[in-house]
Design a protein around this motif. Sequence first.
Motif, short mmCIF file in Angstrom:
data_model
loop_
_atom_site.label_atom_id
_atom_site.label_comp_id
_atom_site.label_asym_id
_atom_site.label_seq_id
_atom_site.Cartn_x
_atom_site.Cartn_y
_atom_site.Cartn_z
N PHE A 267 -21.73 -8.86 1.21
CA PHE A 267 -21.69 -9.84 0.25
C PHE A 267 -22.85 -10.92 1.02
CE2 PHE A 267 -21.23 -14.63 -1.06
CZ PHE A 267 -22.24 -14.18 -2.40
N TYR A 270 -25.98 -10.01 1.40
CA TYR A 270 -26.84 -9.95 0.15
C TYR A 270 -26.91 -10.79 -0.21
CZ TYR A 270 -27.24 -10.31 -4.54
OH TYR A 270 -28.45 -11.00 -5.89
N MET A 271 -26.35 -12.10 0.52
CA MET A 271 -26.33 -13.80 -0.09
C MET A 271 -27.82 -14.50 0.49
SD MET A 271 -24.54 -16.52 0.34
CE MET A 271 -25.06 -17.18 2.64
N TRP A 274 -30.73 -12.87 -0.28
CA TRP A 274 -30.52 -13.43 -1.47
C TRP A 274 -31.55 -15.25 -1.53
CZ3 TRP A 274 -29.93 -18.19 -4.47
CH2 TRP A 274 -29.74 -18.09 -5.05
N LYS B 107 -35.46 -22.52 -7.11
CA LYS B 107 -33.97 -21.73 -6.99
C LYS B 107 -32.95 -22.09 -8.46
CE LYS B 107 -33.31 -19.31 -3.17
NZ LYS B 107 -34.57 -20.15 -2.33
N GLU B 113 -24.53 -16.58 -6.69
CA GLU B 113 -24.97 -16.02 -5.13
C GLU B 113 -24.19 -17.04 -4.42
OE1 GLU B 113 -26.32 -15.13 -8.11
OE2 GLU B 113 -27.05 -13.25 -7.78
N PRO B 114 -24.95 -18.18 -4.44
CA PRO B 114 -24.60 -19.17 -3.71
C PRO B 114 -23.62 -19.78 -3.22
CG PRO B 114 -26.94 -20.17 -4.50
CD PRO B 114 -26.80 -18.57 -5.52
N VAL B 116 -20.70 -18.53 -3.12
CA VAL B 116 -19.63 -18.29 -2.88
C VAL B 116 -18.87 -18.51 -2.13
CG1 VAL B 116 -19.11 -15.90 -2.25
CG2 VAL B 116 -20.05 -15.49 -4.70
#
Lengths: 399, 195
Positions: A267, A270-271, A274, B107, B113-114, B116
Motif C-alpha cells: 500500500f 500504491y499510495m 496515487w 485531487k 487512498e490518502p 489510510v
Amino acid sequence: MAHTHSQETDAYFVPLRTWAAVRNAILFVAVLGWIGALAGYATDPEHFFWSYLVAFLFSISIAIGAAFFVMVQHLTGSAWSVTVRRLMEALMRTLPAFLVLFAPLPLGLHYLYEWSRAGAAKDPLLKLKIGYLNEQWFTIRGFLVIGLLSLWALVLYAKSRKQDDSGAVRLTLSAERWSAPGVLMLFVGSSIVGFDWIMSLNPRWYSTMFGVIFLAGGAMAFMAVIIVLCLWLRSNGYLVHSVNTEHYHDLGKWLFMLMVFWAYVSFSQYMLIWYANMPEETIWFKNRFTGSWLYVALLLVAGHFIVPLFAMLPRAVKRSRGALAFFAGWLLLMHYTDLYWQVMPVFYKSGFGMSWLSPVCLVATVSTMGLVFWSSFREKPLVPVGDPRLKQCLAFHNA
Amino acid sequence: MATSFLDNLPIPEFLKPREEAPHYGVVGDFDTPEELLRAIRTLRVAGFTKMEAYSPFPIHGIDEALGEPRSPLGRIVITAAVVGLAGAVALQWWTGAVDYKLNVAGKPLFALEPSVPIMFELTVLLAAFAAVLGMFYLNRMPTYYHAFFNFSRAGGASNDRFLLAVEAADPKFRGEELKTLLDSLGSRHSELVEA
C-alpha cells in the motif's frame, strides 16, 4: 522456562520405507511436471517462459523467506521455534536447487523482458539503462545472488546438522555470527533480484519499495508453507507433541504479521504513486487495472489483506488447527495471485489470461523444491535434536 | 485479663486495641519459579482459590496455574482500535469534504487512498492508549497502599525471590496453620501478614 509438565515424546525420524514412499510420490509428480513443462517449451516457448517465470518466483520467494526466517531465529535466539526450525532449514536448503531452476530464464529473456530486445538500444530511456539491464549482467546477478543465498543456507544447515550429534553450544553461537551479515546480504540480494526479475518487466518504471514487497510476500508464503507442512506431518502422526497449540499460535501470529507487512509495503507503494499522480509512475497500476485485471487487484486487496486481517485477529482462530490450515492455504494462493498479477499484465495486456502451462510449471518447480526438501529427512531427524534450546521449546507456553 | 481491664476504662472506642487484627494473608517465599508453580498447583488441588503470586519476571503458565481468567484487555483494545479507525475516516471526510472544501491539485476532496495513513495511525494510537490505560485500570493502578508490602521480605519479589500469598479472603484460609503448609511446600520463610 523449563517447567515440569510431563512431556510426551515424539518420533523424530521418518521410517525409511515411509520416507521412500513420499519421495517416490514427489518424484512422480516432478517427472510429470517436467514432461509437461518441456512439452510446453517445445510447442509454445513464449507461454512457457511467462508461466515458468511466475512459478520460479513463487518457489524461490518461499526459499528466500525460509532463509530470512532461519537467520532471524538465530539472531533473536528464539526458543519457541526450535522444534519447527529443522523444517525451515530444510526449505532454506532448497536454495542451491534454484541455481539449476534459474538456468532456463536467461534462455527466454527475449520473450519476457523488453530491454533484452533489439529495440531497446534505440529507445532513448532504455539505452541509458542498458549498462545494467543486459543479458550478461542479468544472468550474472541472478546466479550471484542465488549463489550467495545458497552458501549461507548450506553453512547454516551444516551447523545445525552437526549440532544434532554434538549438541555443542559453540555451533549456535557461530550460526548467530553468520546470520547477521547473512540477513544484510539477503535483504540487498533479494531486492536486487526483485528489481531484476519482476520490476524490469516494465523497464521504464521503478519503485524502491519493490524489493521489500517481494521479500515480504515470500516470507508470508514461507510461513504458510511451514504451517501446512507441520499440519501434514501431524496428520501422519509426526511432531504431535513437539509442535503443539502454543507453537501453532505463534506460527499463526507470524503468518498474520507478515500478511499485514506485505499489505503495508504494497500500500505504501500504491499510495505514493496515487498521490504524486505522475504518468510514468501510474502507468504500472493502470496496466494492472485494465479489464479483468482490476478484479484480480481487488481480490488481492480483499483476500490478501482485509478478510484475513479481521478473520485471523482472534486468538481462537490462530489456535485452531483447522482455521490455520485454511488461511495458510488461502494465503499461499493469494501469494501466487500477487506474483501473477505483478508479472502477467505485461503479457496479457487487455485482461486476465492463463495458459495451461502456468499450473504445470508451478508443479514442476514446487515438486523439485519438494524433492530437495524431503531429502533432508532421509534417516535424519525432523527437529534439531541437539539444539540447546530444544527443552525450552518443548515446554513453551504463550504468556 | 488485659482486655477486660481496658473495657472498664472510660476511653473512646477507636483507641482500644483491636482484638484480632485482620490479616492480608499468609505469604511464602520460594527459591525458584518451578517451586512456586508446584506450590500453586498443590494448593489449587487442595481447594484454595484466592491466591496471588509475586515474581521479578513473568512466569509462563502461571495464569493457568492460578486459574486466572483470560484478560479482557484484548476486547478493550479492539474497541478503541475500531473507534480510532472510524474516527479517522469521519475526521478526514468532515474536515476535507464538508466543513472546509479545499481543492488541492485537483485531487478529490475525500478519498480513501490518502486517508489510510491517518486511519492506520489513529487506530494504532487509540489502541496503544487503550492498552496502556486499560492495563493500569485492570491492574488497579495506582494503588497507594497494599497489604502485601507488610510482608517482611516483599522486596524479594523485585529481585530474586518468588512469593506466594494465600489471601485471608479465601474460604479455606486457616491463618497460622497455613504457614506450616507453605513451609512443607518449600517456602523458606512463611509469615502471617497483617492487613
